[in-house]
Every structure is written in C-alpha cells, then in structure tokens.
Design a protein around this motif. Structure first.
Motif, PDB file in Angstrom:
ATOM      1  N   UNK A 259     -13.447 -21.171 -17.925  1.00  0.00           N
ATOM      2  CA  UNK A 259     -12.671 -20.094 -18.550  1.00  0.00           C
ATOM      3  C   UNK A 259     -12.094 -19.087 -17.557  1.00  0.00           C
ATOM      4  N   UNK A 260     -12.324 -19.325 -16.260  1.00  0.00           N
ATOM      5  CA  UNK A 260     -11.761 -18.402 -15.255  1.00  0.00           C
ATOM      6  C   UNK A 260     -10.554 -19.057 -14.606  1.00  0.00           C
ATOM      7  N   UNK A 261      -9.506 -18.255 -14.442  1.00  0.00           N
ATOM      8  CA  UNK A 261      -8.293 -18.757 -13.802  1.00  0.00           C
ATOM      9  C   UNK A 261      -8.388 -18.501 -12.305  1.00  0.00           C
ATOM     10  N   UNK A 262      -8.387 -19.572 -11.521  1.00  0.00           N
ATOM     11  CA  UNK A 262      -8.400 -19.448 -10.065  1.00  0.00           C
ATOM     12  C   UNK A 262      -6.994 -19.765  -9.562  1.00  0.00           C
ATOM     13  N   UNK A 263      -6.359 -18.804  -8.909  1.00  0.00           N
ATOM     14  CA  UNK A 263      -4.957 -18.998  -8.495  1.00  0.00           C
ATOM     15  C   UNK A 263      -4.784 -18.687  -7.015  1.00  0.00           C
ATOM     16  N   UNK A 264      -3.566 -18.828  -6.558  1.00  0.00           N
ATOM     17  CA  UNK A 264      -3.312 -18.895  -5.105  1.00  0.00           C
ATOM     18  C   UNK A 264      -3.142 -17.551  -4.401  1.00  0.00           C
ATOM     19  N   UNK A 265      -3.310 -16.441  -5.099  1.00  0.00           N
ATOM     20  CA  UNK A 265      -3.156 -15.146  -4.409  1.00  0.00           C
ATOM     21  C   UNK A 265      -4.552 -14.571  -4.184  1.00  0.00           C
ATOM     22  N   UNK A 266      -4.898 -14.471  -2.910  1.00  0.00           N
ATOM     23  CA  UNK A 266      -6.283 -14.246  -2.489  1.00  0.00           C
ATOM     24  C   UNK A 266      -6.484 -12.798  -2.042  1.00  0.00           C
ATOM     25  N   UNK A 267      -7.586 -12.223  -2.481  1.00  0.00           N
ATOM     26  CA  UNK A 267      -7.973 -10.923  -1.946  1.00  0.00           C
ATOM     27  C   UNK A 267      -8.672 -11.172  -0.605  1.00  0.00           C
ATOM     28  N   UNK A 268      -8.058 -10.734   0.496  1.00  0.00           N
ATOM     29  CA  UNK A 268      -8.648 -11.035   1.808  1.00  0.00           C
ATOM     30  C   UNK A 268     -10.021 -10.397   2.021  1.00  0.00           C
ATOM     31  N   UNK A 269     -10.386  -9.440   1.199  1.00  0.00           N
ATOM     32  CA  UNK A 269     -11.708  -8.827   1.353  1.00  0.00           C
ATOM     33  C   UNK A 269     -12.818  -9.733   0.821  1.00  0.00           C
ATOM     34  N   UNK A 270     -12.504 -10.475  -0.235  1.00  0.00           N
ATOM     35  CA  UNK A 270     -13.535 -11.297  -0.884  1.00  0.00           C
ATOM     36  C   UNK A 270     -13.360 -12.794  -0.649  1.00  0.00           C
ATOM     37  N   UNK A 271     -12.111 -13.208  -0.383  1.00  0.00           N
ATOM     38  CA  UNK A 271     -11.821 -14.636  -0.254  1.00  0.00           C
ATOM     39  C   UNK A 271     -11.611 -15.314  -1.598  1.00  0.00           C
ATOM     40  N   UNK A 272     -11.604 -14.532  -2.678  1.00  0.00           N
ATOM     41  CA  UNK A 272     -11.417 -15.085  -4.028  1.00  0.00           C
ATOM     42  C   UNK A 272     -10.073 -14.630  -4.602  1.00  0.00           C
ATOM     43  N   UNK A 273      -9.521 -15.397  -5.557  1.00  0.00           N
ATOM     44  CA  UNK A 273      -8.256 -14.992  -6.180  1.00  0.00           C
ATOM     45  C   UNK A 273      -8.404 -13.633  -6.874  1.00  0.00           C
ATOM     46  N   UNK A 274      -7.358 -12.832  -6.758  1.00  0.00           N
ATOM     47  CA  UNK A 274      -7.331 -11.501  -7.378  1.00  0.00           C
ATOM     48  C   UNK A 274      -7.429 -11.670  -8.896  1.00  0.00           C
ATOM     49  N   UNK A 275      -8.297 -10.902  -9.537  1.00  0.00           N
ATOM     50  CA  UNK A 275      -8.424 -10.995 -10.999  1.00  0.00           C
ATOM     51  C   UNK A 275      -7.801  -9.761 -11.664  1.00  0.00           C
ATOM     52  N   UNK A 276      -7.279  -9.951 -12.862  1.00  0.00           N
ATOM     53  CA  UNK A 276      -6.764  -8.823 -13.644  1.00  0.00           C
ATOM     54  C   UNK A 276      -5.256  -8.699 -13.621  1.00  0.00           C
ATOM     55  N   UNK A 277      -4.632  -9.014 -12.484  1.00  0.00           N
ATOM     56  CA  UNK A 277      -3.168  -8.967 -12.403  1.00  0.00           C
ATOM     57  C   UNK A 277      -2.635 -10.351 -12.763  1.00  0.00           C
ATOM     58  N   UNK A 278      -1.586 -10.375 -13.534  1.00  0.00           N
ATOM     59  CA  UNK A 278      -1.009 -11.641 -14.002  1.00  0.00           C
ATOM     60  C   UNK A 278       0.256 -11.981 -13.208  1.00  0.00           C
ATOM     61  N   UNK A 279       1.162 -11.014 -13.092  1.00  0.00           N
ATOM     62  CA  UNK A 279       2.341 -11.247 -12.263  1.00  0.00           C
ATOM     63  C   UNK A 279       2.921  -9.929 -11.774  1.00  0.00           C
ATOM     64  N   UNK A 280       3.608 -10.035 -10.655  1.00  0.00           N
ATOM     65  CA  UNK A 280       4.297  -8.862 -10.101  1.00  0.00           C
ATOM     66  C   UNK A 280       5.705  -9.291  -9.733  1.00  0.00           C
ATOM     67  N   UNK A 281       6.687  -8.559 -10.233  1.00  0.00           N
ATOM     68  CA  UNK A 281       8.076  -8.812  -9.861  1.00  0.00           C
ATOM     69  C   UNK A 281       8.587  -7.611  -9.079  1.00  0.00           C
ATOM     70  N   UNK A 282       9.164  -7.874  -7.920  1.00  0.00           N
ATOM     71  CA  UNK A 282       9.708  -6.785  -7.097  1.00  0.00           C
ATOM     72  C   UNK A 282      11.197  -7.013  -6.884  1.00  0.00           C
ATOM     73  N   UNK A 283      11.959  -5.946  -7.037  1.00  0.00           N
ATOM     74  CA  UNK A 283      13.383  -5.938  -6.697  1.00  0.00           C
ATOM     75  C   UNK A 283      13.505  -5.082  -5.441  1.00  0.00           C
ATOM     76  N   UNK A 284      14.168  -5.600  -4.415  1.00  0.00           N
ATOM     77  CA  UNK A 284      14.273  -4.838  -3.160  1.00  0.00           C
ATOM     78  C   UNK A 284      15.634  -5.096  -2.521  1.00  0.00           C
ATOM     79  N   UNK A 285      15.870  -4.457  -1.392  1.00  0.00           N
ATOM     80  CA  UNK A 285      17.194  -4.584  -0.780  1.00  0.00           C
ATOM     81  C   UNK A 285      17.423  -5.968  -0.188  1.00  0.00           C
ATOM     82  N   UNK A 286      16.368  -6.713   0.091  1.00  0.00           N
ATOM     83  CA  UNK A 286      16.544  -8.092   0.571  1.00  0.00           C
ATOM     84  C   UNK A 286      15.397  -8.953   0.051  1.00  0.00           C
ATOM     85  N   UNK A 287      15.566 -10.262   0.176  1.00  0.00           N
ATOM     86  CA  UNK A 287      14.610 -11.187  -0.453  1.00  0.00           C
ATOM     87  C   UNK A 287      13.278 -11.242   0.285  1.00  0.00           C
TER      88      UNK A 287
END
Ligand code: AMP
Ligand code: MG
Length: 345
Positions: A259-287
C-alpha cells in the motif's frame, strides 16, 4: 479558455506524459516525434521563414542535439562523460567537456541552495531502487544506510574540466536536470535557424519559444497537467508564453508495495522516496531551471518548497499533495488566477 480541441489534445497526451501543450494560435505546426533520454520527445514548429522541408530538416537537427546531450549526460552507459566519471569514482580524475562541467556546476548550485534536497550524487541510491527494472523492490534499510555516505556533493572535485568523485561507489545522476537542459539546447538550435514559434517537449519538460512573449502573460500554448491519480484526465491547465515548464510526479516511475507508493524522487537525507507530495509543476524562464526546481521543490515539500520558489525570480509553481488520502494543491502567488484547476466530476 479550454476549448474542445484542447480537451481532445489533452486526453491523447495524458496517457503517457505529465504535461501536454496545445498551440492556441491556430497555425498548423510541423511536428516530429522521437524517443530519447528514456522518454518521448516531441518538437512542434509553428512559425519560421523556412520552407516546410527546411523546417523538417532543422527539427531533425534539434533531435540530434538532444541525442548528443543524452550521450554526454546519461548514467546508463559507462562510456558517456557521466558514465566515465562514475566508473572512475575513487580511482581517477576524468577529463570531460566544459559543457558537462557547466551542467554539473549548475546542479551543485541547486544542491547548495536547497541544503542538499537536490543532490546530483544521489546515483548510488537511485541505482539501488532500480525503478526502471521490471520487478523493482524495496531495498534492505541496511543497504540504503550503507550507501547514504556516498550521497555527498562535497566529495566531488572539479579542477578545470576534470572531475573526480572521491569515494569508490559514488555516482552522478543528472536525471533531475538533463532533460530540461536538452530542451533549452534544442530551443537555442531552432532559434539559430530562424524559428520564432516552437515547443520542445522531452517527457513533460517543455520549452517554448514564441516571438519574445513573456512567460505567463501570453497565449503561446495551453499547458495541461496530467491528473496524478486519474489516468486519462487532467488536473488543470494554464497558458504560457516563452519559458520552460516541468512536472516532477510520484506517478512517473514507481511501484506499490504494502500500500506504499515507492517512486523515483529520493530524499537524500533518508535514501527513501519523498512521501506526501504527489507532483510539482514549475514554470520558469527556461526549461533547465524548471526541471531542476520541480525536483528540488518536490524534495523540500510543501512549505519549504513554496518558500524556496518565492525567492526565485520569474518562477511559479503548483504543488499537489496528499493529506488523509485526499488530494489538495497549493499555488505560488504569481500562479494564482493563472492555473485553472479542472472542476471535480
Ligand atoms: P525529475 O523527474 O526531473 O523530478 O527527476 C527525477 C530523477 O532525478 C530521478 O529519476 C533520479 O534520477 C534523480 N533524482 C532523484 N532524487 C533526486 C534528488 N533528491 N536530487 C537530484 N536528483 C534526484
Ligand atoms: Mg527535474
């Protein structure tokens, strides 16, 4: 604002990608598609002084430019520049291009600015999770703990254009920034050939050139954000002019276990996937900026991530998070009124 043509467009695209764009100007684009950097690439050119044939040729050159950057920056090969650095970890200083050193230095700056939420040295942990394998599993905690000391940007030495990873087993991973960088290089190439209106999309990392328009106050393209939990639906949309857009999501590379989602964005402090955040979209001056920031904000989390974005000029963001099993979202101040959430069914 969201017309039927846009909705159809979004349905096709949300099957695979995090973001999708549709031109709102009415021109018929010349479009080429390909696969690079482990994902789909689409280049659409809407306006230039070139003939259709010449435009097709220029798009091919832009696709080659993306391939060139993949060959330089991939960590899936021992012979790429990054691959050679990784093979030399703890043993050899490796001479690489000034271009790769520039990309590495940019990554290190994002690391320093985020108290190492962004870590280009996260490679050993990402390899251990092996999200691209057919049957990924949860590694032993002891194994993760033994790899964590290798995730340390301070152990990278750069002298002129030679790079040395000070400990055996260290590995660079430019997966959070290289696609955005490649989008920018492809956009530059198109501009150099006289293209004035185009969209480059590498797996949901978008770059837009649109006759010098400004980032969020224009109608170059309608950008649709894939719904992170409902296949084939979109979460919302907004309009952009020139700039970059990137989404980092927990649905892009993941597996479920107990029941836990393990995904590819890692918290470097723990070595485990970040939990609680689902997605982040950023608009910026360049890609490249959008790409790096979407990963960085994902790791920092809702409050620290939003605070971070407030201090970056010309960057806005949408954070989708999960609380008590329910999705919620928050927008940076400049994105409010511009991001239009899709009404709940
Ligand atoms: P993105 O899809 O742009 O958010 O990038 C995610 C990719 O970046 C992952 O597949 C890893 O290769 C790499 N990555 C994962 N966690 C981090 C991190 N904390 N800092 C930098 N790169 C990361
Ligand atoms: Mg990224």
């Amino acid at each position: 604002m969201i017309n039927n043509r846009h909705i159809q467009c979004a349905f096709v695209a949300t099957l695979a990608l995090s973001l999708w764009s549709c031109n709102s100007g009415g021109d018929d684009p010349i479009v080429r598609e390909g696969v690079a950097m482990n994902t789909y690439v689409t280049i659409s050119v809407y306006g230039s002084s070139l003939s259709a044939g010449e435009t097709g040729g220029v798009i091919d050159k832009a696709l080659e430019e993306i391939d060139r950057i993949e060959v330089m920056a991939t960590d899936y090969s021992d012979t790429s520049e990054v691959g050679r650095i990784n093979v030399g970890a703890g043993v050899d200083s490796i001479s690489v291009s000034h271009e790769l050193v520039g990309l590495l230095r940019a990554s290190l700056e994002y690391g320093a600015a985020s108290s190492h939420a962004f870590a280009v040295t996260v490679g050993p942990i990402v390899k251990e999770w092996d999200f691209l394998s057919e049957h990924p599993g949860v590694p032993e905690r002891s194994r993760i703990d033994s790899l964590l000391p290798l995730v340390n940007d301070a152990l990278i030495s750069i002298v002129d254009s030679t790079v040395f990873l000070q400990r055996k087993g260290m590995a660079l991973d430019l997966g959070a920034i290289a696609k955005g960088y490649a989008v920018d290089r492809a956009i530059d190439l198109l501009k150099g050939y006289g293209v004035t209106k185009a969209i480059v999309d590498i797996g949901g990392n978008l770059g837009v050139v649109w006759e010098g328009t400004s980032m969020l106050d224009s109608t170059a393209a309608s950008i649709f954000i894939r719904h992170p939990r409902r296949e084939g639906e979109f979460f919302g949309s907004f309009l952009v002019g020139e700039g970059g857009v990137s989404t980092s999501g927990d649905y892009q590379r993941y597996f479920m276990n107990d029941g836990i989602r393990y995904h590819h964005i890692i918290d470097p402090l723990t070595g485990y996937p970040v939990q609680g955040i689902v997605s982040v979209t950023v608009v910026a001056s360049d890609a490249m900026t959008a790409d790096a920031l979407s990963t960085l904000v994902f790791v920092l989390g809702k409050d620290r991530g939003m605070e971070f974005i407030r201090n970056v000029p010309r960057a806005e963001c949408l954070i989708v998070y999960e609380e008590g099993g329910v999705l919620a979202h928050v927008l940076s101040p400049g994105f409010k009124g511009k991001f239009i959430p899709t009404p709940a069914p």
